[in-house]
Design an enzyme around this catalytic site. Structure first.
Site, short mmCIF file in Angstrom:
data_model
loop_
_atom_site.label_atom_id
_atom_site.label_comp_id
_atom_site.label_asym_id
_atom_site.label_seq_id
_atom_site.Cartn_x
_atom_site.Cartn_y
_atom_site.Cartn_z
N ALA A 1 0.83 -1.21 0.00
CA ALA A 1 0.00 0.00 0.00
C ALA A 1 0.86 1.25 0.00
O ALA A 1 0.51 2.27 0.59
CB ALA A 1 -0.91 0.00 1.23
N ARG B 1 -3.52 9.30 -9.66
CA ARG B 1 -4.67 9.47 -10.55
C ARG B 1 -6.00 9.65 -9.82
O ARG B 1 -7.02 9.94 -10.44
CB ARG B 1 -4.77 8.29 -11.52
CG ARG B 1 -3.83 8.45 -12.71
CD ARG B 1 -4.04 7.34 -13.70
NE ARG B 1 -3.40 6.10 -13.24
CZ ARG B 1 -3.74 4.90 -13.66
NH1 ARG B 1 -4.74 4.75 -14.51
NH2 ARG B 1 -3.09 3.84 -13.22
N GLY C 1 0.62 -7.02 -16.27
CA GLY C 1 1.63 -8.03 -16.57
C GLY C 1 0.91 -9.22 -17.18
O GLY C 1 -0.21 -9.55 -16.81
N TYR D 1 -41.15 17.93 18.28
CA TYR D 1 -39.77 17.66 18.70
C TYR D 1 -39.77 17.13 20.13
O TYR D 1 -40.26 17.80 21.04
CB TYR D 1 -38.90 18.93 18.63
CG TYR D 1 -37.55 18.69 19.26
CD1 TYR D 1 -36.69 17.71 18.75
CD2 TYR D 1 -37.12 19.41 20.38
CE1 TYR D 1 -35.47 17.46 19.34
CE2 TYR D 1 -35.88 19.17 20.97
CZ TYR D 1 -35.07 18.18 20.45
OH TYR D 1 -33.86 17.91 21.03
N SER E 1 -52.40 19.87 21.07
CA SER E 1 -51.57 20.35 19.98
C SER E 1 -50.93 21.70 20.30
O SER E 1 -51.48 22.50 21.06
CB SER E 1 -52.41 20.51 18.71
OG SER E 1 -52.87 19.24 18.33
C1 UD1 Z 1 1.64 -4.75 -10.93
C2 UD1 Z 1 2.26 -6.04 -11.45
C3 UD1 Z 1 1.53 -6.45 -12.72
C4 UD1 Z 1 0.07 -6.63 -12.45
C5 UD1 Z 1 -0.52 -5.37 -11.81
C6 UD1 Z 1 -1.91 -5.63 -11.35
C7 UD1 Z 1 4.61 -5.95 -10.82
C8 UD1 Z 1 5.98 -5.69 -11.27
N1 UD1 Z 1 3.65 -5.79 -11.71
O1 UD1 Z 1 1.87 -3.79 -11.92
O2 UD1 Z 1 2.07 -7.66 -13.23
O3 UD1 Z 1 -0.62 -6.95 -13.63
O4 UD1 Z 1 0.26 -4.97 -10.68
O5 UD1 Z 1 -2.48 -4.43 -10.93
O6 UD1 Z 1 4.40 -6.32 -9.68
N2 UD1 Z 1 3.47 -0.85 -4.62
C9 UD1 Z 1 4.18 -0.59 -3.47
N3 UD1 Z 1 5.49 -0.22 -3.57
C10 UD1 Z 1 6.13 -0.12 -4.75
C11 UD1 Z 1 5.38 -0.37 -5.92
C12 UD1 Z 1 4.07 -0.73 -5.82
O7 UD1 Z 1 3.65 -0.67 -2.37
O8 UD1 Z 1 7.31 0.21 -4.76
C13 UD1 Z 1 2.07 -1.22 -4.51
C14 UD1 Z 1 1.15 -0.15 -5.06
O9 UD1 Z 1 0.67 0.68 -4.01
C15 UD1 Z 1 0.02 -0.95 -5.67
C16 UD1 Z 1 0.65 -2.28 -6.04
O10 UD1 Z 1 1.85 -2.35 -5.31
O11 UD1 Z 1 -1.00 -1.24 -4.72
C17 UD1 Z 1 0.90 -2.42 -7.52
O12 UD1 Z 1 1.75 -1.39 -7.92
P1 UD1 Z 1 1.62 -0.74 -9.33
O13 UD1 Z 1 2.67 0.25 -9.50
O14 UD1 Z 1 0.23 -0.34 -9.57
O15 UD1 Z 1 1.99 -2.01 -10.22
P2 UD1 Z 1 1.70 -2.18 -11.73
O16 UD1 Z 1 2.79 -1.54 -12.48
O17 UD1 Z 1 0.32 -1.83 -12.06
#
Ligand code: UD1
Ligand code: CA
Length: 457
Positions: free
Chosen positions: A10, A16, A139, A366, A405
């Site tokens: 998280a 966005r 991915g 009331y 009333s």
């Molecule tokens: C990741 C997956 C991808 C998958 C997708 C699904 C990897 C490399 N890729 O891609 O295969 O299809 O999620 O949504 O894992 N987060 C951290 N720390 C970080 C990076 C991310 O806590 O350094 C958390 C983000 O808050 C998020 C989640 O990991 O909740 C996914 O990160 P995000 O950057 O959205 O990954 P994607 O590039 O979408």
């Protein structure tokens, strides 16, 4: 049985969302996204729940301070999902298994996750995938000719052929903690994004001869993450649909399952009927045969059997006894406790008020800080004047009393058993049992009264 640790990623910014609120604190069903994931981990009987936080971590921790037994681990720089998991590993026990979940993927069901956990306990690497008509951004799952999972390739690193694959990585996986620790230590960041990808552990597992099982979520929405407000709104609808279906499965009649919102928990008795545009918040219990009319809001309310709530009523932190009738346009505020067979009509507001069995308060009234006995009739337009500008005072209306009333009951005041207050009275002193109180000024009549007239010009 090997104990389960759940690591919840998280740390992402959630740019966005266009919000000052950290992404995982946005709500679905009245509850922060992260709280949904923590609840799921709890229901999976996780021995340890670790949240990897980053942006807005302080606010996230304070908001979810009520969650006990959560370990918070900071990821100061977001260097990738593999790096995020690496931050959690020091607090995990190698004897167990780890399930990786995401703070912004709130609605994955237990039935979907349990098989992954079971498979990891069998020594396998279990992945959750989804089949999407439009896989862009995700991915992709790369399989060999035998259909076995080989690796995961991120879109930015994928060949055109790989981009054509429609089976995508949800990011959710489960595996032995010791194995995960070994593979995470091996991750590099030589890829298009210069990040440590958690997804690379799949290929490493393959090299180690570990069996890889991919489970496919049958509803893609349950593995859907929230990146923007549109997706948040979509998940809200999906969640509400599920809540409505659960109510239907428990035997409630929903006149339109698309027009009821549950932001909390609702327990329904038999043959409950819920009309359109009803919102439930907190914990609401509805007894048997309760009818809730259109446009009502019920929050932390206990509603007895056979109660009918007519349209546009709001009931909050209140109890309504069996067979009572509420509304339309009634407002029961916190601390309202109604016994059986009470009638509360239109434009009646009650607060911190106890009302005895069979009493009727039908119009424009009331009642605050009041204690009302059984069989009392409160006439239209009655006001308990409970506030003197500094303090609140109590009004007691004893059994069988009748309040005419348009009366003002200036608290502290007691209207005795069976007493009568004449219409239009302002009552500032107690009325004895069986007494009559009239404070109207005596009527004066003038016959042939001539109204003033404007002089003719
Ligand atoms: C990741 C997956 C991808 C998958 C997708 C699904 C990897 C490399 N890729 O891609 O295969 O299809 O999620 O949504 O894992 N987060 C951290 N720390 C970080 C990076 C991310 O806590 O350094 C958390 C983000 O808050 C998020 C989640 O990991 O909740 C996914 O990160 P995000 O950057 O959205 O990954 P994607 O590039 O979408
Ligand atoms: Ca993402």
């Amino acid at each position: 049985m090997q104990q389960l640790s759940v690591v919840i990623l998280a740390a992402g910014k959630g740019k966005r969302m266009g919000s000052d609120l950290p992404k995982v604190l946005h709500s679905v069903g009245g509850k922060p996204l992260l709280a949904h994931v923590l609840a799921t981990a709890h229901h999976l009987e996780a021995a340890v729940r670790v949240v990897v936080y980053g942006h807005g971590g302080h606010q996230v921790k304070t908001t979810l301070a009520g969650e006990s037994g959560v370990l918070w681990v900071e990821q100061a720089k977001q260097l990738g999902t593999g790096h995020a998991v690496a931050q959690a590993l020091p607090v995990l026990d190698d004897a167990g298994i780890t399930l990786v979940l995401y703070g912004d993927v709130p609605l994955t069901r237990l039935e979907t996750l349990q098989p992954l956990v079971d498979q990891a306990r069998q020594g396998q690497l279990a992945l959750l995938t989804a089949k999407l008509a439009d896989p862009s951004g995700y991915g992709r799952i790369v399989r060999n000719e035998q259909g076995q999972v080989q690796r995961i390739v991120e879109e930015k690193d994928a060949t055109p052929a790989e981009r054509g694959l429609c089976e995508v990585n949800t990011g959710i996986l489960a595996v032995s903690t010791a194995k995960l620790r070994g593979w995470v230590a091996e991750l590099g960041n030589e890829n298009a994004q210069g990040e440590y990808y958690l997804t690379d552990v799949v290929a490493l597992a393959g090299h180690d001869g570990i069996a890889i099982t991919a489970f496919t979520a049958d509803q893609p929405t349950e593995v859907q993450g929230v990146n923007d407000r549109r997706q948040l709104a979509e998940l809200e609808r999906f969640y509400q649909r599920r809540q409505a279906e659960a109510l239907l499965d428990h035997g409630a009649i929903l006149l339109d399952p698309a027009r009821v919102d549950v932001r909390g928990e609702v327990v329904t008795g038999k043959d409950v009927v819920i009309d359109v545009n009803v919102v439930f918040e907190g914990v609401v219990r509805l007894g048997d045969r309760v009818k809730v009319g259109p446009f009502c809001v019920l929050k932390d309310a206990m509603i007895g059997d056979d109660v009918e709530i007519f349209s546009h009523s709001r009931i909050e932190s209140a109890e309504v006894g069996a067979g009572s009738q509420i509304g339309p346009f009634a407002r029961l505020r916190p601390g309202s406790q109604l016994a059986a067979g009470v009638h509360i009509g239109n434009f009646v507001e009650t607060k911190k008020t106890i009302i005895g069995p069979g009493s009727k308060v039908n119009h424009l009234t009331y009642l605050g800080d009041a204690e009302i006995g059984a069989g009392v009739n409160v006439g239209a337009g009655t006001i308990t004047c409970n506030y003197d500008g500094a303090n609140k005072h109590k009004t007691v209306i004893d059994d069988g009393a009748f309040i005419g009333s348009n009366s003002s009951l200036v608290a502290p005041v007691r209207i005795g058993k069976g007493a009568t207050v004449g219409a239009g009275s302002a009552v500032g002193r107690d009325v004895p049992d069986g007494g009559l109180c009239l404070t109207r000024a005596p009527r004066k009549d003038v016959s042939h009264w001539e109204r003033p007239a404007k002089p003719k010009s």
